[in-house]
Design a protein around this motif. Structure first.
Motif, PDB file in Angstrom:
ATOM      1  N   GLU A 297      91.741 -35.719 -60.246  1.00 11.70           N
ATOM      2  CA  GLU A 297      90.767 -36.676 -60.745  1.00 11.70           C
ATOM      3  C   GLU A 297      91.493 -37.891 -61.293  1.00 11.70           C
ATOM      4  O   GLU A 297      92.454 -37.782 -62.037  1.00 11.70           O
ATOM      5  CB  GLU A 297      89.913 -36.056 -61.847  1.00 11.70           C
ATOM      6  CG  GLU A 297      88.849 -37.010 -62.303  1.00 11.70           C
ATOM      7  CD  GLU A 297      87.732 -36.288 -63.021  1.00 11.70           C
ATOM      8  OE1 GLU A 297      86.695 -36.911 -63.250  1.00 11.70           O
ATOM      9  OE2 GLU A 297      87.899 -35.112 -63.346  1.00 11.70           O
ATOM     10  N   LYS A 298      91.019 -39.043 -60.898  1.00 15.91           N
ATOM     11  CA  LYS A 298      91.616 -40.283 -61.376  1.00 15.91           C
ATOM     12  C   LYS A 298      90.771 -40.772 -62.552  1.00 15.91           C
ATOM     13  O   LYS A 298      89.611 -41.116 -62.399  1.00 15.91           O
ATOM     14  CB  LYS A 298      91.569 -41.301 -60.242  1.00 15.91           C
ATOM     15  CG  LYS A 298      92.323 -42.568 -60.510  1.00 15.91           C
ATOM     16  CD  LYS A 298      93.779 -42.426 -60.177  1.00 15.91           C
ATOM     17  CE  LYS A 298      94.525 -43.721 -60.509  1.00 15.91           C
ATOM     18  NZ  LYS A 298      95.747 -43.513 -61.221  1.00 15.91           N
ATOM     19  N   TRP A 299      91.344 -40.712 -63.747  1.00 15.50           N
ATOM     20  CA  TRP A 299      90.508 -41.092 -64.883  1.00 15.50           C
ATOM     21  C   TRP A 299      91.057 -42.291 -65.640  1.00 15.50           C
ATOM     22  O   TRP A 299      90.422 -42.824 -66.507  1.00 15.50           O
ATOM     23  CB  TRP A 299      90.313 -39.918 -65.841  1.00 15.50           C
ATOM     24  CG  TRP A 299      91.559 -39.457 -66.515  1.00 15.50           C
ATOM     25  CD1 TRP A 299      92.401 -40.177 -67.291  1.00 15.50           C
ATOM     26  CD2 TRP A 299      92.100 -38.135 -66.456  1.00 15.50           C
ATOM     27  NE1 TRP A 299      93.439 -39.401 -67.716  1.00 15.50           N
ATOM     28  CE2 TRP A 299      93.273 -38.140 -67.237  1.00 15.50           C
ATOM     29  CE3 TRP A 299      91.708 -36.952 -65.850  1.00 15.50           C
ATOM     30  CZ2 TRP A 299      94.059 -37.001 -67.384  1.00 15.50           C
ATOM     31  CZ3 TRP A 299      92.481 -35.818 -66.023  1.00 15.50           C
ATOM     32  CH2 TRP A 299      93.640 -35.857 -66.772  1.00 15.50           C
ATOM     33  N   ALA A 300      92.292 -42.691 -65.284  1.00 14.18           N
ATOM     34  CA  ALA A 300      92.900 -43.762 -66.066  1.00 14.18           C
ATOM     35  C   ALA A 300      92.067 -45.025 -65.946  1.00 14.18           C
ATOM     36  O   ALA A 300      91.633 -45.373 -64.864  1.00 14.18           O
ATOM     37  CB  ALA A 300      94.305 -44.014 -65.573  1.00 14.18           C
TER      38      ALA A 300
ATOM     39  N   ASP B  21      98.423 -40.208 -70.393  1.00 17.86           N
ATOM     40  CA  ASP B  21      98.814 -40.440 -69.002  1.00 17.86           C
ATOM     41  C   ASP B  21      99.304 -41.873 -68.883  1.00 17.86           C
ATOM     42  O   ASP B  21      98.651 -42.726 -68.284  1.00 17.86           O
ATOM     43  CB  ASP B  21      97.585 -40.191 -68.096  1.00 17.86           C
ATOM     44  CG  ASP B  21      97.876 -40.419 -66.626  1.00 17.86           C
ATOM     45  OD1 ASP B  21      99.069 -40.415 -66.245  1.00 17.86           O
ATOM     46  OD2 ASP B  21      96.912 -40.611 -65.860  1.00 17.86           O
ATOM     47  N   GLN B  24      99.298 -43.630 -65.559  1.00 18.39           N
ATOM     48  CA  GLN B  24      98.053 -43.523 -64.793  1.00 18.39           C
ATOM     49  C   GLN B  24      98.255 -42.726 -63.504  1.00 18.39           C
ATOM     50  O   GLN B  24      97.940 -43.173 -62.412  1.00 18.39           O
ATOM     51  CB  GLN B  24      97.506 -44.919 -64.489  1.00 18.39           C
ATOM     52  CG  GLN B  24      97.266 -45.701 -65.755  1.00 18.39           C
ATOM     53  CD  GLN B  24      96.442 -46.966 -65.531  1.00 18.39           C
ATOM     54  OE1 GLN B  24      95.873 -47.164 -64.478  1.00 18.39           O
ATOM     55  NE2 GLN B  24      96.355 -47.794 -66.541  1.00 18.39           N
ATOM     56  N   THR B  25      98.812 -41.532 -63.677  1.00 21.38           N
ATOM     57  CA  THR B  25      99.049 -40.676 -62.507  1.00 21.38           C
ATOM     58  C   THR B  25      97.776 -39.951 -62.084  1.00 21.38           C
ATOM     59  O   THR B  25      97.713 -39.377 -61.017  1.00 21.38           O
ATOM     60  CB  THR B  25     100.104 -39.600 -62.833  1.00 21.38           C
ATOM     61  OG1 THR B  25      99.581 -38.759 -63.885  1.00 21.38           O
ATOM     62  CG2 THR B  25     101.413 -40.206 -63.290  1.00 21.38           C
ATOM     63  N   GLY B  26      96.768 -39.937 -62.956  1.00 19.23           N
ATOM     64  CA  GLY B  26      95.545 -39.198 -62.655  1.00 19.23           C
ATOM     65  C   GLY B  26      95.481 -37.891 -63.413  1.00 19.23           C
ATOM     66  O   GLY B  26      94.444 -37.233 -63.433  1.00 19.23           O
ATOM     67  N   ARG B  58      90.015 -32.108 -70.261  1.00 19.94           N
ATOM     68  CA  ARG B  58      90.936 -33.048 -70.888  1.00 19.94           C
ATOM     69  C   ARG B  58      90.940 -32.893 -72.417  1.00 19.94           C
ATOM     70  O   ARG B  58      89.867 -32.755 -73.016  1.00 19.94           O
ATOM     71  CB  ARG B  58      90.534 -34.477 -70.511  1.00 19.94           C
ATOM     72  CG  ARG B  58      91.705 -35.394 -70.622  1.00 19.94           C
ATOM     73  CD  ARG B  58      91.472 -36.765 -70.093  1.00 19.94           C
ATOM     74  NE  ARG B  58      92.727 -37.494 -70.277  1.00 19.94           N
ATOM     75  CZ  ARG B  58      92.797 -38.799 -70.479  1.00 19.94           C
ATOM     76  NH1 ARG B  58      91.715 -39.533 -70.485  1.00 19.94           N
ATOM     77  NH2 ARG B  58      93.977 -39.361 -70.656  1.00 19.94           N
TER      78      ARG B  58
END
Ligand code: FES
Lengths: 311, 120
Positions: A297-300, B21, B24-26, B58
Motif C-alpha cells: 500500500e502506498k500511503w506516503a 517511512d 516514501q517506500t510505501g 499502521r
C-alpha cells in the motif's frame, strides 16, 4: 473416521475489540456469543486470553486455544471418543462435543458438524475456445460486491515434532497425507473431505509451537483479490501475496492480524481421493508458489491523487 | 550533521508508538515507542523472518497494555527498552535499535547517516 474438517477455531486474544473488528472487516458475520462465521456456519470464537472457559494456552503464548473439528455424525464422535480414550482423557462438554489433547499439545474438539451445505456458484470465467461460463450480458465484477468467506478451510501449526504430529493425525484420526515439504511438514486431509489439506505443519523449535495461519475458502481468485484489497484499504497490512500456491493450487493472500498469527484468504483448492500419489518437494518460496504479486500500500503523502493516510 | 525532523514528542502519546517511512517506500521502515518521556526506536523488521514488518495496521506496534512490542505475523513479544524477544518465534533475538535524538524543544530528529546506515 468421517471427520469433515475444521468447524471452529477458538482464540484467547490480547485485544478483543481489535480482533472482533478484524473478523468483521475480513468478512465474517457476527453470529452472537463471540462467534464470527462464514456462510456455511464454520468460523472462529473470540474470547479474552484470561477467559476462564478456555483451555490453558501453549507455553509459547499462542492465542489459538482450541481447534474444533466437525464430524459427520454421532457414530463418528463415539468412535473418536473410544479411540482417544485408550490413552488420554476425553471430556464430554455440555454441548455434546468432546475435548482431548493431541500428541504434541494442541487442544482439539470434535462435534457433529455445524457446517451448512452451500448452494453457490463458483467464480465463472469466459475464455476463447471454451464454452462461456458466464454467458452473454452477465457482468464479471462490481466494485459494490462484497465477497464473503464461504467455509473455514485450514489451519497451519508450528510443531516441533512433525513425525509425532503426523502419526497422531494419521493413525488415530484417519487423516491422509496429500503432499509433503521435506523435513518441514505434511499437508493432511481428514477422511470426510477431498480438499488438498485442512491441516499443515511447519517444523519449528519447541518455544515456537503455535499457529502460523488459518484461512477461509472464497468463491474464486477475484474474490480473494477483491476481499484482500478491501482489507488493505481498511489499513490492514499484507504479509504475503496475493499469489497461487503449487501444492493445493490454491490462490492465497495472507495478512498480519491482532490474533497473533497470519490470516489468509484462499480459493480454488485441488481435490484428491485415494488414487492420489503424494508428492514431496523441498520447502522454500520457489516450491510454494507459482507466482507472487506483491501488494504494497502506498500511503506516503505528496503524490498526485494520494489518498488520505490510513489510521 | 544533517538530520531529518520526525515531529514533536507530543505526536506520540505516552505508551504508544508511531511508524515512519522517510523515503516514501510505501511501508514504514522504522518505528518509535514512547514510554513516559523516553523514546525507543527500532527498524520495522521482525527478526523471525528478517523481512517482515511488525504491525497488523499502521502504528499498531504494542500489545493492549502497552507492555511489549508485538509482531502480528506470529505473535512475538519484544521488550520495549531492549528490543529483545521474550516470547514467540524469535525468542532471544533482538529488534535492531536505531539512534534518534530529542531536542530541548521536544522535537524528534534522526540523522541522515542513520537513515543511510540502516537503509530506512
Ligand atoms: S514474522 Fe514476526 S513473529 Fe513471525
Amino acid at each position: 473416521m468421517n471427520i469433515i474438517g475444521p468447524d471452529k477455531l477458538v482464540f484467547g486474544v490480547d485485544d478483543v475489540d481489535a480482533c472482533k473488528q478484524f473478523a468483521l472487516d475480513y468478512g465474517l458475520k457476527d453470529a452472537g456469543d463471540n462467534h464470527y462465521v462464514a456462510l456455511d456456519g464454520t468460523g472462529i470464537e473470540i474470547l479474552a486470553k484470561d477467559d476462564a472457559s478456555l483451555p490453558a494456552p501453549l507455553q509459547s503464548g499462542s492465542m489459538l486455544r482450541k481447534t474444533i473439528y466437525g464430524v459427520a455424525d454421532q457414530a463418528t464422535l463415539d468412535a473418536i471418543t473410544e479411540e482417544l480414550s485408550k490413552d488420554r482423557d476425553v471430556k464430554t462438554l455440555d454441548d455434546g462435543s468432546i475435548e482431548a489433547t493431541d500428541d504434541v499439545g494442541f487442544v482439539l474438539g470434535f462435534q457433529v458438524t455445524v457446517r451448512q451445505p452451500l448452494e453457490l456458484a463458483a467464480e465463472a470465467i469466459n475464455a476463447p475456445g471454451a464454452e462461456p461460463q458466464r454467458g452473454v450480458n452477465k457482468i464479471g465484477v462490481s466494485k459494490d460486491f462484497t465477497p464473503k468467506p464461504r467455509s473455514l478451510s485450514h489451519v497451519v501449526y508450528f510443531v516441533p515434532d512433525i513425525e509425532k504430529a503426523e502419526a497422531f493425525y494419521a493413525e488415530r484420526l484417519g487423516f491422509v497425507t496429500t503432499d509433503r515439504f521435506t523435513d518441514t511438514g505434511p499437508f493432511m486431509r481428514p477422511g470426510g473431505t477431498q480438499d488438498h489439506h485442512t491441516l499443515f505443519f511447519l517444523k519449528t523449535p519447541p518455544f515456537m509451537q503455535g499457529v502460523e495461519h488459518f484461512t477461509f475458502h472464497m468463491g474464486g481468485p477475484t474474490e480473494v483479490s477483491q476481499a484482500g484489497y478491501a482489507l488493505m484499504e481498511k489499513g490492514y497490512q499484507s504479509f504475503w501475496g496475493p499469489g497461487r500456491h503449487i501444492f493445493g493450487s490454491n490462490w492465497f493472500w495472507y495478512f498480519k492480524s491482532p490474533f497473533g498469527c497470519n490470516i489468509e484468504y484462499d480459493a480454488d483448492m485441488d481435490l484428491h481421493d485415494e488414487n492420489w500419489e503424494p508428492r514431496e518437494a523441498q520447502p522454500g518460496a520457489d516450491n510454494s508458489q507459482v507466482f507472487l504479486l506483491k501488494a504494497t500500500e502506498k500511503w506516503a503523502p505528496g503524490g498526485p491523487g494520494e489518498k488520505p493516510l490510513p489510521r | 550533521m544533517s538530520k531529518v525532523l520526525l515531529g514533536s514528542l507530543s505526536d506520540i502519546p505516552p505508551g504508544q508508538a508511531k511508524g515512519f517511512d522517510p523515503n516514501q517506500t510505501g511501508k514504514d521502515t522504522f518505528f518509535v515507542v514512547r514510554q513516559g518521556n523516553q523514546l525507543f526506536a527500532y527498524t520495522d523488521i521482525c527478526p523471525h523472518y528478517g523481512n517482515t514488518t511488525l504491525p497488523w495496521k499502521r502504528h499498531h506496534y504494542l500489545d493492549s497494555a502497552s507492555d511489549h512490542i508485538v509482531c502480528a505475523a506470529h505473535g512475538a513479544l519484544f521488550e520495549i527498552d531492549s528490543g529483545t524477544c521474550v516470547q514467540g518465534p524469535c525468542l532471544g533475538q533482538k529488534l535492531l535499535k536505531i539512534p534518534i535524538e530529542v531536542s530541548s524543544h521536544s522535537e524528534m530528529w534522526i540523522s541522515l547517516e542513520t537513515l543511510e546506515e540502516f537503509n530506512l
